[in-house]
Design an enzyme around this catalytic site. Structure first.
Site, PDB file in Angstrom:
ATOM      1  N   GLU A  88       0.930  -1.213  -0.118  1.00 35.21           N
ATOM      2  CA  GLU A  88       0.088   0.002   0.004  1.00 35.21           C
ATOM      3  C   GLU A  88       1.159   1.252  -0.112  1.00 35.21           C
ATOM      4  OE1 GLU A  88      -2.237   2.894   0.637  1.00 35.21           O
ATOM      5  OE2 GLU A  88      -1.278   2.460   2.367  1.00 35.21           O
ATOM      6  N   HIS A  89       0.758   2.232  -0.851  1.00 39.11           N
ATOM      7  CA  HIS A  89       1.509   3.288  -1.184  1.00 39.11           C
ATOM      8  C   HIS A  89       1.614   4.229  -0.225  1.00 39.11           C
ATOM      9  CE1 HIS A  89       4.176   5.031  -4.026  1.00 39.11           C
ATOM     10  NE2 HIS A  89       3.711   4.424  -5.188  1.00 39.11           N
TER      11      HIS A  89
END
Length: 651
Positions: A356-357
């Protein structure tokens, strides 16, 4: 940060500056010039209209006061993580999460690469678990090594790495209506702070990988040996095997986490309401150090039967591996997409990572991953076991989920939506081995910037396939500043436009084309330096726009102008990572349905491109764009060689 009283401290980075307003507006207007020129060439607005627009601009607010009350960074403290990530409602699957495929481990026996083994447990294999255990140990060792130098004097890059590495462990994204949140790390005394999230056959487990720390012990917990980690993971695989034999059915929580964010928020709220077990499992999933997904299927793309888009067996193997890490319809439910960092290993020992960025930019986990794979499995390291029984008797616990009819129906719907996203993803790797950064930097003594050169190749490839230009985003890190994240570098410029037009003009000489290329590269380098050093303008304008108060009738001609939106439609979204010598490929999703998401790894003798677009859009084709990139890079090399033989080029 450490509270040590040592005289040495990490080197302090300065605060992200607020650029002068006039400077930001001037640079923004300069970025619009190629759009005006293109409109004029097509019979639209005259280029001189830029002057009239300049005179009409009036920004109502500035935010020096905001900077004064921001503890670290006016952008990151107040806007960035929400606007760039947490407010997005699209599924994380492909749209937001990044993916990274590792090279095979040369220390693993060749026979294991087929996924066949006599030690099959629940579809997992002996060497799959062994490689996973080794990589987990190496990556957590990197985390511990970084933490050990906290408080020591470091350079700017070291200070940035210290700050960001801690953000990618024990973190997760929490779905919520309209805007998500990032979980806080657990206290060090929590068992979750010493555990990883393991998923096999869609079941979740918490596996302890650090020794417990006594209340009187001030030292950090000690990481278990690879052999001890392996023993615990094998024990989980045996538990999964028994559950499969008993006919148990896991709640595919991974599918729900892959769904549209508001849907996942509603489903999670319902899950937390119906059972405290779900609350416990969700907290553990968020707070564990990192994820590990052991797949029980090795994904293989069927051989291509298309004569228009042929695919070699080597390309099939590359893309099969990349798709497995990105997610396929077979393994999508064996991921927890909210996790900041997840290692993935399949039965043939192919490995990679996804994440997840929002907590950190992809370069950070790629550095951690590179440390993990740079040394192959050391068999001797697995001979050592701690020799003491786990504190709970097993060293792991089930993280089960309780579902009702509503949740089971939601899982079915989420599965259909996830499969549709995956099947629409036109994702592939291009290994261009004609030349790499070594040739670009050393050709003719011109010292061309490899990154700018590659960006120009992408500009030419886009124009040749579309017959028009587009706004292009390149990520630039602002890591010299405290809590620095990124700035936008707009690749499409007046200079890049002139170069592309020269390359597509049959009457332009090689000398003319080469000089346009030099100008475009020089412009790109200059603007890269500006963005890196806090002198970009896109984030500044973002802050100004977000501080406007529409309810008080505040507005700005700048943000109301249609060109403001058009100039930031990043149909070509790009990012360079590293040389990537240990990676097969990487990728992220296209920002627009008629665009491309492109990540590239520029090595001395090769450039690898990870390219994603959508099958459903008739304007895009990853295969054709790959061919256009190859042609552009070959043409650029030929141009450079041809121009260098012209005496006038040295004037």
């Amino acid at each position: 940060m450490s509270t040590s009283t040592s005289n040495t401290r990490p080197k302090k980075r300065s605060r992200l500056p607020i650029p002068p307003l006039r400077q930001s507006l001037d640079r923004y207007l300069a970025s619009l010039e190629p759009f005006f020129l293109e409109d004029e060439a097509r019979g639209g607005m005259k280029a001189d209209s830029a002057r009239a627009l300049r005179q009409s601009l009036h920004v109502l607010l500035h935010f020096i006061a905001l900077d004064k009350v921001s503890p670290y960074n006016w952008l990151d403290d107040n806007f960035w993580i929400n606007v760039a990530y947490l407010e997005w409602r699209a599924p994380l699957l492909i749209n937001s999460n990044w993916w990274l495929a590792f090279h095979e481990d040369p220390m693993i026996p060749q026979r294991a690469l087929s996924g066949e083994t006599n030690n099959n447990r629940a579809g997992t294999t002996f060497w799959q678990i062994r490689r996973a255990s080794w990589l987990i140990h190496r990556m957590l060792q990197f985390k511990d090594n970084v933490a050990a130098v906290e408080g020591a004097e470091t350079n700017t890059a070291g200070s940035w790495l210290l700050e960001n590495t801690s953000e990618m462990f024990s973190r997760g994204r929490i779905p919520a209506a309209e805007c998500d949140a990032i979980s806080e790390p657990p206290p060090l005394i929590s068992p979750h702070a010493r555990s990883i999230l393991l998923m096999i056959h869609n079941w979740c487990y918490s596996v302890v990988v650090y020794k417990p720390r006594s209340a009187a012990d001030n030292d950090p917990p000690a990481l278990f040996s690879p052999g001890e980690i392996e023993a615990r993971i094998r024990s989980v695989a045996l538990d999964v095997e028994s559950r499969l034999a008993a006919g148990e059915k896991p709640v595919p929580i991974g599918l729900l986490s892959a769904d549209e964010r508001d849907k996942w928020a509603k489903n999670l709220h319902h899950l937390l309401d119906i059972s405290p077990t779900n609350h416990k499992s969700h907290q553990a999933a968020l707070q564990t150090l990192m994820g590990l997904s052991l797949d029980h299927i090795t994904h293989i793309i069927p051989p291509s039967t298309s004569s228009a888009h042929p695919r070699s067996s080597a390309q099939n193997e590359l893309d099969s591996h990349l798709h497995s890490i990105r997610s396929t319809t077979q393994n999508v439910s064996n991921r927890f997409f909210d996790k900041a960092f997840t290692l993935i290993v399949d039965p043939s020992t192919r490995a990679g990572a996804t994440g997840e960025h929002s907590p950190v930019d992809a370069l950070v986990p790629s550095i951690v991953a590179e440390y993990g794979v740079v040394e192959g499995v050391d068999v001797k390291a697995f001979e050592h076991r701690e020799g003491c029984p786990p504190e709970d008797g097993k060293g792991w616990e089930r993280l089960d989920w309780v579902a009702d009819d509503k949740i089971w129906k939601e899982c079915e719907q989420a599965k259909r939506r996830a499969e549709a996203i995956i099947q629409d993803s036109d994702d592939s790797v291009l290994w261009f081995d004609g030349y790499g950064t070594e040739w670009i930097k050393n050709f003719g003594g011109y010292k061309l910037s490899p990154d700018a050169y590659i960006q120009m190749a992408l500009q030419l490839a886009w124009y040749r396939t579309r017959g028009e230009f587009t706004a292009t985003y390149e990520t630039v890190l602002t890591r010299m500043f405290k809590h620095g994240r990124t700035e936008t570098l707009r690749t499409y410029s007046t200079e890049s436009r002139s170069w592309v037009l020269a390359m597509t003009n049959p009457e332009a000489s090689a000398l003319t084309r080469f000089r346009h290329l030099q100008n475009a590269i020089a412009s790109h380098q200059r603007r890269t330096r500006e963005a890196m050093t806090g002198r970009g303008f896109d984030r500044h304008l973002l802050g100004l726009r977000l501080l406007l108060r529409p309810l008080n009738a505040e507005h700005s001609a700048l943000f109301d102008d249609e060109l403001f939106a058009k100039s930031s439609e990043w149909k070509l979204s790009t990012s360079g990572l590293s040389a990537g010598l240990l990676f097969k490929g990487t990728g992220f999703g296209a920002a627009y349905p008629d665009g491309y998401g492109i990540n590239y790894l520029a090595a001395p003798n090769m450039i690898k491109f990870g390219i994603e677009s959508k099958f459903s859009n008739p304007l895009t084709s990853t295969y054709l764009f790959k061919e256009a990139i190859i042609t552009s890079l070959k043409d650029m090399q030929s141009l450079c060689i041809q121009a260098s033989s012209t005496p006038q080029v040295h004037l």
